[in-house]
Design a protein around this motif. Sequence first.
Motif, PDB file in Angstrom:
ATOM      1  N   ASN A  72       0.820  -1.216   0.000  1.00 37.52           N
ATOM      2  CA  ASN A  72       0.000   0.000   0.000  1.00 37.52           C
ATOM      3  C   ASN A  72       0.857   1.271   0.000  1.00 37.52           C
ATOM      4  N   SER A  73       0.233   2.347  -0.512  1.00 38.81           N
ATOM      5  CA  SER A  73       0.805   3.692  -0.432  1.00 38.81           C
ATOM      6  C   SER A  73       2.191   3.772  -1.048  1.00 38.81           C
ATOM      7  N   GLU A  96      -3.009  -1.279  -2.451  1.00 41.45           N
ATOM      8  CA  GLU A  96      -3.914  -0.133  -2.360  1.00 41.45           C
ATOM      9  C   GLU A  96      -3.154   1.177  -2.493  1.00 41.45           C
ATOM     10  N   ASN A  97      -3.876   2.223  -2.930  1.00 43.05           N
ATOM     11  CA  ASN A  97      -3.325   3.583  -2.973  1.00 43.05           C
ATOM     12  C   ASN A  97      -2.034   3.658  -3.785  1.00 43.05           C
ATOM     13  N   ASN A 121      -8.363   1.925  -4.656  1.00 46.25           N
ATOM     14  CA  ASN A 121      -7.749   3.249  -4.808  1.00 46.25           C
ATOM     15  C   ASN A 121      -6.519   3.247  -5.713  1.00 46.25           C
ATOM     16  N   ASN A 122      -6.717   2.727  -6.912  1.00 43.14           N
ATOM     17  CA  ASN A 122      -5.722   2.826  -7.961  1.00 43.14           C
ATOM     18  C   ASN A 122      -6.336   3.598  -9.133  1.00 43.14           C
TER      19      ASN A 122
END
Length: 524
Positions: A72-73, A96-97, A121-122
Amino acid sequence: MLQVSAKRPPKTPPCPPSCSCTRDTAFCVDSKAVPRNLPSEVISLTLVNAAFSEIQDGAFSHLPLLQFLLLNSNKFTLIGDNAFIGLSHLQYLFIENNDIWALSKFTFRGLKSLTHLSLANNNLQTLPRDIFRPLDILSDLDLRGNALNCDCKVKWLVAWLARTNTTVAPTYCASPPRFQDHKVQDLPLREFDCITTDFVLYQTLSFPAVSAEPFLYSSDLYLALAQPGASACTILKWDYVERQLRDYDRIPAPSAVHCKPMVVDGQLYVVVAQLFGGSYIYHWDPNTTRFTKLQDIDPQRVRKPNDLEAFRIDGDWYFAVADSSKAGATSLYRWHQNGFYSHQALHAWHRDTDLEFVDGEGKPRLIVSSSSQAPVIYQWSRTQKQFVPQGEVTQVPDAQAVRHFRAGRDSYLCLSRYIGDSKILRWEGARFSEVQALPSRGSLALQPFLVGGRRYLALGSDFSFTQIYQWDEGRQKFVRFQELAVQAPRAFCYMPAGDAHLLLAPSFKGQTLVYRHVVVDLSA
């Protein structure tokens, strides 16, 4: 005295500078690549704020015991086809992200133990068909926060969501406008119209031609082409093995404008219409496997033929010749025992250009188009055994070619014009009414045809490329569908050959092109 050795402390597992590690976990920040020197016993790996954007093939293959992977992130934009290969024990994968905008259908290959997957969240707008097929026991999936374009490319996803046992978080469409903010899980499959068609170049015949006539004889498929430049009527045979048209035979014809094959009582005849030197009828002799001349066509009656139409009425065979000279006459010939004999002079001195036989409602009709007057309709009289004038198509002052088709219960005429728009007319019971005008300056040929329930119209021109139109059932009109690089066509011919649906375009100025009709599933 005995010396006692000091007990050695346990060896610290390897850990990269950007990571914090225990024996079975690793938490990495600002890594420039997937860390290689991690403890082999690691079952949980977290990468945050990584300084690279692409996850290469086999990036985690050195961690075969991994069960939990959190990515993530980060700023990942690309994930390789086999990025997670070798992770047969992985159960949780969170990506995610990030900035991922596309995935391969092989991205998750080898993840046979995966139960939880999050791509939330892509920048994903679509997903490749069957991307989740390798995930046999997937129980939870999160696709939220992606700008999904709910077009044909995600039709498979809608179908998969309807049948899967996987729990999927509510996912919404960002586009197209008609589906914006609709839940993907709620989209009806019937709303996706994903089947389209195309005409693709299939074979090039390296010669000009002015007519094309397919025919079946002795269970084989043939094509007769008029080639004035080659002084011949060329007969091609369809090769079902090679799936190509092959040379078969030639009939001498120095100024051929039309070569019309007719199979009468199992015998093959070819009517050869010529501008000069007379017109003839040839017969195929199966014993000598040659065409031999059977008879001449009266040169005083047929002086400048332009089109041929063959048909059968009440069991009798006929052919009609459209004559485009000032002194000739469009004429009807009838087969009787051993030859074709003059039966009726239809239309004299009108520079006729084309013929169309229409057998509807039990009333055979012949429509004669002319460059000097409105098309004339003849109806067959069973008492007189002749065609009698029925009227004119007054909506068109002249026409180069005339064709007909039926759509539902309605009958239509298509008329091409060299100067002015071509017309589509509908029969209203007592007269024709215009339903559409198609721009077609320089048009000498048009042809409506039906392929697998789809109706098309090919419209040629001497001054531009050929236009293919498709019939819109709702609007009851033709809409522009495709442009073909065919100039100066003199005919169009639809020829089904096994599972191949072919459109032939004989051209006066160039090669004769063969196009194949293909069906394309946009959701595949």
